[in-house]
Design an enzyme around this catalytic site. Structure first.
Site, mmCIF file in Angstrom:
data_model
loop_
_atom_site.group_PDB
_atom_site.id
_atom_site.type_symbol
_atom_site.label_atom_id
_atom_site.label_comp_id
_atom_site.label_asym_id
_atom_site.label_seq_id
_atom_site.Cartn_x
_atom_site.Cartn_y
_atom_site.Cartn_z
ATOM 1 N N ARG A 166 52.586 59.249 37.431
ATOM 2 C CA ARG A 166 53.478 60.033 37.817
ATOM 3 C C ARG A 166 54.637 59.696 38.735
ATOM 4 O O ARG A 166 54.466 59.395 39.829
ATOM 5 C CB ARG A 166 52.865 61.776 38.310
ATOM 6 C CG ARG A 166 51.958 62.129 37.261
ATOM 7 C CD ARG A 166 51.228 63.307 37.653
ATOM 8 N NE ARG A 166 50.428 63.679 36.687
ATOM 9 C CZ ARG A 166 49.759 64.952 36.968
ATOM 10 N NH1 ARG A 166 49.906 65.762 38.010
ATOM 11 N NH2 ARG A 166 48.877 65.396 35.980
ATOM 12 N N ARG A 199 49.277 62.829 47.152
ATOM 13 C CA ARG A 199 50.192 63.077 46.058
ATOM 14 C C ARG A 199 50.733 61.383 45.818
ATOM 15 O O ARG A 199 51.306 61.070 46.453
ATOM 16 C CB ARG A 199 51.342 64.024 46.651
ATOM 17 C CG ARG A 199 52.301 64.039 45.386
ATOM 18 C CD ARG A 199 53.494 65.108 45.881
ATOM 19 N NE ARG A 199 53.105 66.344 46.411
ATOM 20 C CZ ARG A 199 53.025 67.250 45.460
ATOM 21 N NH1 ARG A 199 53.139 67.036 43.970
ATOM 22 N NH2 ARG A 199 52.570 68.268 45.809
ATOM 23 N N GLU A 206 45.994 72.614 46.117
ATOM 24 C CA GLU A 206 45.654 72.839 44.608
ATOM 25 C C GLU A 206 44.797 71.399 44.405
ATOM 26 O O GLU A 206 45.143 70.268 44.598
ATOM 27 C CB GLU A 206 47.084 72.650 43.960
ATOM 28 C CG GLU A 206 46.781 72.550 42.364
ATOM 29 C CD GLU A 206 48.212 72.309 41.698
ATOM 30 O OE1 GLU A 206 49.165 72.315 42.177
ATOM 31 O OE2 GLU A 206 48.093 71.705 40.313
ATOM 32 N N SER A 244 44.346 72.835 37.810
ATOM 33 C CA SER A 244 45.135 73.702 37.291
ATOM 34 C C SER A 244 44.620 73.910 35.696
ATOM 35 O O SER A 244 44.006 72.927 34.992
ATOM 36 C CB SER A 244 46.410 72.854 36.935
ATOM 37 O OG SER A 244 47.472 73.568 37.453
ATOM 38 N N ARG A 250 42.519 63.422 44.934
ATOM 39 C CA ARG A 250 42.445 65.205 45.648
ATOM 40 C C ARG A 250 41.010 65.328 46.026
ATOM 41 O O ARG A 250 41.069 65.781 47.034
ATOM 42 C CB ARG A 250 43.005 65.857 44.660
ATOM 43 C CG ARG A 250 44.418 65.789 44.363
ATOM 44 C CD ARG A 250 45.490 66.934 44.802
ATOM 45 N NE ARG A 250 46.624 66.758 44.942
ATOM 46 C CZ ARG A 250 47.590 67.386 44.522
ATOM 47 N NH1 ARG A 250 47.498 68.561 43.874
ATOM 48 N NH2 ARG A 250 48.920 66.756 44.556
#
Length: 453
Positions: free
Chosen positions: A280, A295, A367, A370, A410
Site C-alpha cells: 500500500r 502503518r 483498527e 475491517s 498490526r
RNA sequence: GCCGGGGUUGCAGAGAGGUACUGCGCCAGCCUUGAGAGCUGGUGCCCGUAAGGGCUCCUGGGUUCAAAUCCCAGCCCCGGCGCCA
C-alpha cells in the site's frame, strides 16, 4: 439486475436516500436517470437502423445487375448512418457507465449517519482492558462505562518504540534501503508473524474456508472491478511498463478470481481464506502513525472472502465478524466492535464493522479488522452472476463480502502492548504456541528483548 | 523471449465472406397409468408492457453492402526451443 441500475429505473428514492445519508449530492442520480433514458432511446434508434441495414445486405445476395448496384448504393448509405448512430450510442453508453460506476454502494439501513470516524458507533466491547491509571477517566468516558477494565500503574512501552528498543525490528536500515514505512522484522517477531498466519489459516480452514495463496499482482481490468478508481492513485503500486499492479490485499485477487463467471447456486457460498503480503502506498496518510510497524507499505494478512446469494449476505456479514472476533478472543486481546458511520464507510461497502484492539500504551482502540458487505457493487463490475445450474439463465449478481482475519504486523503491535511484562518481555498468546512448537529455535512463551549488534 | 497449433452459446465439435450448425445436456408441450423413448418448440446478453428487434463465434481496431470467416494489434491455452529459482 444490478441493484443500482434497478433503483435508477424503478425506485430512485432508494438512491436519493442513500446519497443524502452519505452526505453526497443526489444530482448524480438524476444524471444517471436522464442518461439511462437517453441511452435506451438511442439504442432503439440504432437497432432500427441495424435492422434496415441487415435487410438490405440480405437483398444484395440475390439481386442481379442494375438492381444490385442500386441496393448496394442504398446499403452503403444506411451503413454510414448506422456507424454514426452507433458512435453516438457508444458515447451515451460510456457516459452512463461512468456515472453509474461512480455511484457509491447503497447504504444499509443500520449504518449510522456521521461525518467521520469520530462518529462510528461502538456496538460491543470484549475483554478486560488494561488501563493506565492516568487514562481511566478518558477510558470510562470513551466507552460509556460499557467496557470492563483493570487499572495498571505501569504504562507499557509503546509498540513503535518497543520494536526498536528491544531489537525486534530494524526500521532505520529499512528506511535507508526502501524508505519510510518499511521494516526489517527480526528473529522472534518473524516467528510470531508466521504463527499468527498459521493460526488464522488453520481456524478458517476448519470453519469451511478454502485456503488460497493468490497472485500478488493483477491486471488493470481485473483491478478496476474490485475497487474505487481513486484508490489507484492513493493506495496501489503499479509495475513500470507492465499492465500489472501489486495487490493491496488478497481481497482483490480473490474477488476477481471468478470474474466473468456464472456460479451455480448449489456451489454457493464460496468461502476463501486468502493469505498474502499486501502493498500500500499510504499516500493519503501523511504524518499518521509514521513510527513503528503499525502503518506500513508492506505487510502480511489473512483475509476472509465470501461469494454468496443476495439474500444470504447480511447473515454472512455477521458470521465473518464472528470469525474475526473468535480469532481475536483466542489471542486474548480486548477489543470493541464499531459500526462504521456513513462518512467513514467508503464507496464500496453497504455496511462495515471494524474490530479495534485496545492499545494500553496509547490509551486508544486501534483498527485491526475491517468487515464489509459489498453486496453487488463488486460483482457487477466483475460480472459475477449466479444461476440455478450451469447453462441456465442467470438470476442476478452474487454478493461479495470481505473481512480481515489477522493482519500480522498490526496484531503484533497489539500483542506487544497488551502482554508486555515489566522487564520488557512479551508473553505469547497461548493459541499461537502450537504453531511455534515445531520450530525448535522459535520462542514459545515469551518474546525477549535482545539488542542485536 | 522465439517458432508452430488453437480460442465458436452449459459441454463436445463442424463452419474458411451471405448473417451460427450438429450432437449432448437442460426446460416446456404432446404422447404415456407412470417413467423412459419418441415427436415438436425452446435454451446467452440488451431494448421493449407486448408484438418484435438488435447484439454475441477470446478482446479491440480495420476492409466490405455483408466478417466466426480476410487484414492489423493484444490476451489466453497447447506443443517445441531458449532462459531460469
Amino acid at each position: 439486475m444490478w441493484s443500482i441500475l434497478k433503483a435508477v429505473r424503478e425506485n430512485p428514492e432508494i438512491l436519493y436516500e442513500s446519497q443524502r445519508r452519505r452526505g453526497f449530492s443526489v444530482e448524480i442520480v438524476d444524471r444517471a436517470i436522464e442518461l439511462d433514458r437517453k441511452w435506451r432511446e438511442k439504442l432503439r434508434e440504432v437497432n432500427q437502423l441495424r435492422k434496415r441495414r441487415n435487410e438490405l445486405a440480405r437483398k444484395v445476395k440475390d439481386a442481379k445487375g442494375e438492381e444490385r448496384g442500386k441496393i448496394i448504393q442504398e446499403a452503403k448509405a444506411v451503413s454510414e448512418e448506422v456507424k454514426k448512430a452507433e458512435e453516438e450510442l457508444k458515447k451515451l453508453e460510456a457516459g452512463l457507465e461512468e456515472v453509474l460506476l461512480s455511484i457509491p454502494n447503497i447504504i444499509h439501513e443500520t449504518v449510522p449517519v456521521g461525518k467521520d470516524d469520530a462518529e462510528n458507533v461502538p456496538v460491543k466491547y470484549w475483554g478486560k482492558a488494561k488501563v493506565y491509571f492516568e487514562d481511566v477517566d478518558s477510558f470510562v468516558e470513551m466507552t460509556g462505562g460499557m467496557a470492563e477494565y483493570e487499572v495498571t500503574d505501569v504504562k507499557p512501552v509503546g509498540h513503535a518504540d518497543a520494536v526498536e528498543i528491544f531489537g525486534w525490528a530494524d526500521l532505520e536500515r529499512a528506511a535507508k534501503v526502501a524508505g519510510a514505512r518499511f521494516y526489517y522484522l527480526l528473529n522472534d517477531l518473524v516467528w510470531l508473524d508466521f504463527a499468527l498466519t498459521m493460526y488464522a489459516l488453520d481456524y478458517l480452514k476448519k470453519a469451511g474456508f478454502t485456503v488460497v495463496n493468490p497472485p500478488y499482482m493483477m491486471r488493470r481490468e481485473a483491478y478496476s472491478g474490485v475497487t474505487a478508481f481513486s484508490d489507484f492513485e492513493e493506495v496501489i503500486y503499479k509495475i513500470e511498463d507492465e499492465d500489472l499492479y501489486l495487490i493491496a490485499t488478497s481481497e482483490h485477487p480473490l474477488a476477481a478470481m471468478h470474474m466473468n463467471e456464472v456460479l451455480e447456486e448449489r456451489e454457493l457460498p464460496l468461502l476463501y481464506a486468502g493469505v498474502s503480503p499486501c502493498f500500500r502506498k499510504e499516500a493519503g496518510a501523511h504524518g499518521k502513525d509514521t513510527k513503528g510497524i503499525f502503518r506500513v507499505h508492506q505487510f502480511n494478512k489473512v483475509e476472509q472472502f465470501v461469494f454468496c446469494l443476495p439474500e444470504e449476505s447480511w447473515d454472512w456479514h455477521e458470521r465473518l465478524l464472528e470469525n474475526a472476533e473468535k480469532l481475536w478472543q483466542g489471542l486474548g486481546i480486548p477489543y470493541r466492535i464499531v459500526n462504521i458511520c456513513t462518512g467513514d464507510l467508503g464507496i464500496v461497502a453497504a455496511k462495515k464493522y471494524d474490530l479495534e484492539a485496545w492499545m494500553p500504551a496509547q490509551g486508544k482502540y486501534r483498527e485491526m479488522v475491517s468487515c464489509s458487505n459489498c453486496t453487488d457493487w463488486q460483482s457487477y463490475r466483475l460480472n459475477i452472476r449466479f444461476a440455478e445450474e450451469r447453462g441456465k439463465p442467470s438470476k442476478g449478481f452474487v454478493h461479495t463480502l470481505n473481512s480481515t482475519a489477522i493482519a500480522t504486523t498490526r496484531a503484533i503491535t497489539a500483542i506487544i502492548e497488551n502482554f508486555q511484562q515489566e522487564d520488557g518481555r512479551v508473553e505469547i498468546p497461548k493459541v499461537l504456541r502450537k504453531y511455534l512448537e515445531p520450530i525448535e529455535s522459535a520462542p514459545k512463551d515469551f518474546i525477549t528483548p535482545t539488542k542485536t549488534q
